[in-house]
Design a protein around this motif. Structure first.
Motif, PDB file in Angstrom:
ATOM      1  N   ALA A  13       0.841  -1.208   0.000  1.00  0.00           N
ATOM      2  CA  ALA A  13       0.000   0.000   0.000  1.00  0.00           C
ATOM      3  C   ALA A  13       0.872   1.252   0.000  1.00  0.00           C
ATOM      4  O   ALA A  13       0.572   2.228  -0.693  1.00  0.00           O
ATOM      5  CB  ALA A  13      -0.929  -0.006   1.216  1.00  0.00           C
ATOM      6  N   GLU A  14       1.951   1.204   0.743  1.00  0.00           N
ATOM      7  CA  GLU A  14       2.861   2.351   0.785  1.00  0.00           C
ATOM      8  C   GLU A  14       3.453   2.600  -0.601  1.00  0.00           C
ATOM      9  O   GLU A  14       3.540   3.744  -1.059  1.00  0.00           O
ATOM     10  CB  GLU A  14       3.966   2.115   1.812  1.00  0.00           C
ATOM     11  CG  GLU A  14       4.885   3.318   1.964  1.00  0.00           C
ATOM     12  CD  GLU A  14       5.849   3.193   3.133  1.00  0.00           C
ATOM     13  OE1 GLU A  14       5.930   2.098   3.730  1.00  0.00           O
ATOM     14  OE2 GLU A  14       6.506   4.188   3.449  1.00  0.00           O
ATOM     15  N   GLN A  15       3.815   1.515  -1.281  1.00  0.00           N
ATOM     16  CA  GLN A  15       4.356   1.652  -2.647  1.00  0.00           C
ATOM     17  C   GLN A  15       3.308   2.231  -3.589  1.00  0.00           C
ATOM     18  O   GLN A  15       3.580   3.135  -4.386  1.00  0.00           O
ATOM     19  CB  GLN A  15       4.822   0.287  -3.174  1.00  0.00           C
ATOM     20  CG  GLN A  15       6.124  -0.184  -2.547  1.00  0.00           C
ATOM     21  CD  GLN A  15       6.405  -1.668  -2.838  1.00  0.00           C
ATOM     22  OE1 GLN A  15       5.621  -2.344  -3.504  1.00  0.00           O
ATOM     23  NE2 GLN A  15       7.519  -2.158  -2.340  1.00  0.00           N
ATOM     24  N   ALA A  16       2.080   1.708  -3.499  1.00  0.00           N
ATOM     25  CA  ALA A  16       1.028   2.131  -4.427  1.00  0.00           C
ATOM     26  C   ALA A  16       0.604   3.580  -4.187  1.00  0.00           C
ATOM     27  O   ALA A  16       0.293   4.311  -5.117  1.00  0.00           O
ATOM     28  CB  ALA A  16      -0.185   1.204  -4.299  1.00  0.00           C
ATOM     29  N   HIS A  17       0.605   4.006  -2.937  1.00  0.00           N
ATOM     30  CA  HIS A  17       0.013   5.289  -2.550  1.00  0.00           C
ATOM     31  C   HIS A  17       1.064   6.381  -2.423  1.00  0.00           C
ATOM     32  O   HIS A  17       0.733   7.565  -2.489  1.00  0.00           O
ATOM     33  CB  HIS A  17      -0.714   5.076  -1.222  1.00  0.00           C
ATOM     34  CG  HIS A  17      -1.427   6.273  -0.685  1.00  0.00           C
ATOM     35  ND1 HIS A  17      -2.418   6.922  -1.388  1.00  0.00           N
ATOM     36  CD2 HIS A  17      -1.313   6.937   0.498  1.00  0.00           C
ATOM     37  CE1 HIS A  17      -2.876   7.933  -0.651  1.00  0.00           C
ATOM     38  NE2 HIS A  17      -2.219   7.969   0.488  1.00  0.00           N
ATOM     39  N   GLY A  18       2.311   5.997  -2.220  1.00  0.00           N
ATOM     40  CA  GLY A  18       3.371   6.991  -2.100  1.00  0.00           C
ATOM     41  C   GLY A  18       3.740   7.325  -0.672  1.00  0.00           C
ATOM     42  O   GLY A  18       4.801   7.888  -0.426  1.00  0.00           O
ATOM     43  N   HIS A  19       2.871   7.039   0.269  1.00  0.00           N
ATOM     44  CA  HIS A  19       3.211   7.183   1.685  1.00  0.00           C
ATOM     45  C   HIS A  19       2.294   6.261   2.482  1.00  0.00           C
ATOM     46  O   HIS A  19       1.296   5.781   1.960  1.00  0.00           O
ATOM     47  CB  HIS A  19       3.073   8.639   2.173  1.00  0.00           C
ATOM     48  CG  HIS A  19       1.667   9.169   2.148  1.00  0.00           C
ATOM     49  ND1 HIS A  19       1.265  10.186   1.317  1.00  0.00           N
ATOM     50  CD2 HIS A  19       0.552   8.824   2.855  1.00  0.00           C
ATOM     51  CE1 HIS A  19      -0.019  10.442   1.511  1.00  0.00           C
ATOM     52  NE2 HIS A  19      -0.479   9.633   2.435  1.00  0.00           N
ATOM     53  N   ILE A  20       2.663   6.048   3.722  1.00  0.00           N
ATOM     54  CA  ILE A  20       1.789   5.244   4.573  1.00  0.00           C
ATOM     55  C   ILE A  20       1.034   6.202   5.489  1.00  0.00           C
ATOM     56  O   ILE A  20       1.568   7.221   5.912  1.00  0.00           O
ATOM     57  CB  ILE A  20       2.578   4.151   5.340  1.00  0.00           C
ATOM     58  CG1 ILE A  20       1.623   3.092   5.878  1.00  0.00           C
ATOM     59  CG2 ILE A  20       3.497   4.705   6.411  1.00  0.00           C
ATOM     60  CD1 ILE A  20       0.920   2.278   4.814  1.00  0.00           C
ATOM     61  N   CYS A  21      -0.216   5.924   5.719  1.00  0.00           N
ATOM     62  CA  CYS A  21      -1.072   6.835   6.493  1.00  0.00           C
ATOM     63  C   CYS A  21      -2.233   6.032   7.058  1.00  0.00           C
ATOM     64  O   CYS A  21      -2.432   4.869   6.682  1.00  0.00           O
ATOM     65  CB  CYS A  21      -1.591   7.951   5.590  1.00  0.00           C
ATOM     66  SG  CYS A  21      -2.576   7.342   4.206  1.00  0.00           S
ATOM     67  N   ALA A  22      -2.990   6.668   7.941  1.00  0.00           N
ATOM     68  CA  ALA A  22      -4.128   5.985   8.560  1.00  0.00           C
ATOM     69  C   ALA A  22      -5.127   5.513   7.501  1.00  0.00           C
ATOM     70  O   ALA A  22      -5.736   4.455   7.636  1.00  0.00           O
ATOM     71  CB  ALA A  22      -4.810   6.909   9.561  1.00  0.00           C
ATOM     72  N   GLY A  23      -5.267   6.310   6.443  1.00  0.00           N
ATOM     73  CA  GLY A  23      -6.186   5.931   5.368  1.00  0.00           C
ATOM     74  C   GLY A  23      -5.799   4.625   4.700  1.00  0.00           C
ATOM     75  O   GLY A  23      -6.667   3.844   4.291  1.00  0.00           O
ATOM     76  N   GLN A  24      -4.484   4.377   4.577  1.00  0.00           N
ATOM     77  CA  GLN A  24      -4.035   3.108   3.983  1.00  0.00           C
ATOM     78  C   GLN A  24      -4.431   1.934   4.861  1.00  0.00           C
ATOM     79  O   GLN A  24      -4.888   0.903   4.376  1.00  0.00           O
ATOM     80  CB  GLN A  24      -2.505   3.093   3.793  1.00  0.00           C
ATOM     81  CG  GLN A  24      -1.985   4.116   2.818  1.00  0.00           C
ATOM     82  CD  GLN A  24      -2.701   4.043   1.503  1.00  0.00           C
ATOM     83  OE1 GLN A  24      -2.587   3.081   0.772  1.00  0.00           O
ATOM     84  NE2 GLN A  24      -3.486   5.064   1.200  1.00  0.00           N
ATOM     85  N   ILE A  25      -4.220   2.113   6.159  1.00  0.00           N
ATOM     86  CA  ILE A  25      -4.554   1.025   7.093  1.00  0.00           C
ATOM     87  C   ILE A  25      -6.058   0.760   7.036  1.00  0.00           C
ATOM     88  O   ILE A  25      -6.498  -0.391   6.963  1.00  0.00           O
ATOM     89  CB  ILE A  25      -4.115   1.389   8.538  1.00  0.00           C
ATOM     90  CG1 ILE A  25      -2.629   1.771   8.590  1.00  0.00           C
ATOM     91  CG2 ILE A  25      -4.429   0.253   9.505  1.00  0.00           C
ATOM     92  CD1 ILE A  25      -1.663   0.691   8.161  1.00  0.00           C
ATOM     93  N   LEU A  26      -6.822   1.851   7.029  1.00  0.00           N
ATOM     94  CA  LEU A  26      -8.281   1.723   6.989  1.00  0.00           C
ATOM     95  C   LEU A  26      -8.736   1.045   5.692  1.00  0.00           C
ATOM     96  O   LEU A  26      -9.597   0.158   5.718  1.00  0.00           O
ATOM     97  CB  LEU A  26      -8.913   3.110   7.119  1.00  0.00           C
ATOM     98  CG  LEU A  26     -10.398   3.126   7.467  1.00  0.00           C
ATOM     99  CD1 LEU A  26     -10.620   2.618   8.890  1.00  0.00           C
ATOM    100  CD2 LEU A  26     -10.978   4.526   7.314  1.00  0.00           C
ATOM    101  N   GLY A  27      -8.151   1.446   4.575  1.00  0.00           N
ATOM    102  CA  GLY A  27      -8.515   0.858   3.283  1.00  0.00           C
ATOM    103  C   GLY A  27      -8.173  -0.624   3.209  1.00  0.00           C
ATOM    104  O   GLY A  27      -8.951  -1.424   2.691  1.00  0.00           O
ATOM    105  N   LEU A  28      -7.009  -0.979   3.736  1.00  0.00           N
ATOM    106  CA  LEU A  28      -6.621  -2.399   3.760  1.00  0.00           C
ATOM    107  C   LEU A  28      -7.594  -3.200   4.610  1.00  0.00           C
ATOM    108  O   LEU A  28      -8.064  -4.267   4.205  1.00  0.00           O
ATOM    109  CB  LEU A  28      -5.191  -2.557   4.310  1.00  0.00           C
ATOM    110  CG  LEU A  28      -4.050  -2.010   3.456  1.00  0.00           C
ATOM    111  CD1 LEU A  28      -2.735  -2.097   4.234  1.00  0.00           C
ATOM    112  CD2 LEU A  28      -3.931  -2.754   2.130  1.00  0.00           C
ATOM    113  N   ARG A  29      -7.897  -2.665   5.785  1.00  0.00           N
ATOM    114  CA  ARG A  29      -8.833  -3.365   6.680  1.00  0.00           C
ATOM    115  C   ARG A  29     -10.217  -3.483   6.032  1.00  0.00           C
ATOM    116  O   ARG A  29     -10.895  -4.499   6.158  1.00  0.00           O
ATOM    117  CB  ARG A  29      -8.945  -2.623   8.025  1.00  0.00           C
ATOM    118  CG  ARG A  29      -7.714  -2.690   8.908  1.00  0.00           C
ATOM    119  CD  ARG A  29      -7.483  -4.068   9.524  1.00  0.00           C
ATOM    120  NE  ARG A  29      -8.630  -4.624  10.240  1.00  0.00           N
ATOM    121  CZ  ARG A  29      -8.877  -4.469  11.530  1.00  0.00           C
ATOM    122  NH1 ARG A  29      -8.045  -3.773  12.285  1.00  0.00           N
ATOM    123  NH2 ARG A  29      -9.938  -5.023  12.096  1.00  0.00           N
TER     124      ARG A  29
END
Ligand SMILES: [Zn+2]
Ligand SMILES: [Zn+2]
Length: 195
Positions: A13-29
């Protein structure tokens, strides 16, 4: 290719989005919860053609969803409906069932209660969204999504040309107005103004 570990998804997700953030964690979940409810555990392998995902917002969480589901806009398996809501509907087209998952605003308060010592909201939510229960993060409801053949990847049909601008229209997105075939732009849904 069954489901990966959560940490592996975080890296992707970090690679796809460019950074890691709460939104990435939420989207994965959110995507993992959708798959769990649909009982699909191999979205990139044997269940590859079964999933179509609708997303309702263009925010951080949106980028994380295809990381899990493999559903991409250019493959026609990801559909964007701009409702401004952190929500997604996961459709199993083989079993003909779908579940809509919406993020709960109350999860932010739960994150504060879980990690009051972390001042930075993003860090606090990143930590909490990994650990909170699915039902603390999301509400889910079974829904019916009517998908015509033109919505599916690989759909082939005659294209038409707009009677006004002449541009080519695919996937039955034309509008018939007073007996004329128009594109959505010429029918009044234009989001840009020609200069
Ligand atoms: Zn982000
Ligand atoms: Zn047109």
């Amino acid at each position: 290719m069954p489901l990966k570990s959560f940490d592996e998804y975080v890296v992707l997700a970090e690679q796809a989005h460019g950074h890691i953030c709460a939104g990435q964690i939420l989207g994965l979940r959110m995507a993992l919860y959708g798959l769990k409810l649909l009982d699909l555990d191999d979205p990139l392998g044997k269940h590859r053609k079964r999933l179509i995902t609708f997303i309702e917002i263009d925010r951080c969480a949106t980028d994380a969803i295809p990381v899990v589901t493999g559903c991409r806009l250019g493959k026609r398996a990801l559909k964007f409906r701009d409702f401004g809501k952190v929500a997604a509907t996961f459709c199993d087209v083989e079993a003909d069932r779908a579940v809509r998952v919406v993020a709960l605003e109350t999860a932010k308060q739960k994150a504060r209660e879980m990690f009051p010592e972390i001042a930075d909201k993003n860090t606090q939510q990143m930590r909490a969204y990994r650990e909170l229960l699915d039902t603390d993060l999301f509400a889910a409801a079974w829904v019916r999504v009517a998908l015509g053949p033109e919505e599916f990847p690989g759909y082939r049909a005659a294209c038409v040309d707009c009677a006004v601008c002449g541009e080519r229209i695919s996937f039955k997105r034309e509008v018939v107005r007073d007996g004329r075939v128009l594109c959505k732009a010429c029918a009044g849904e234009r989001y840009y103004t020609p200069l």
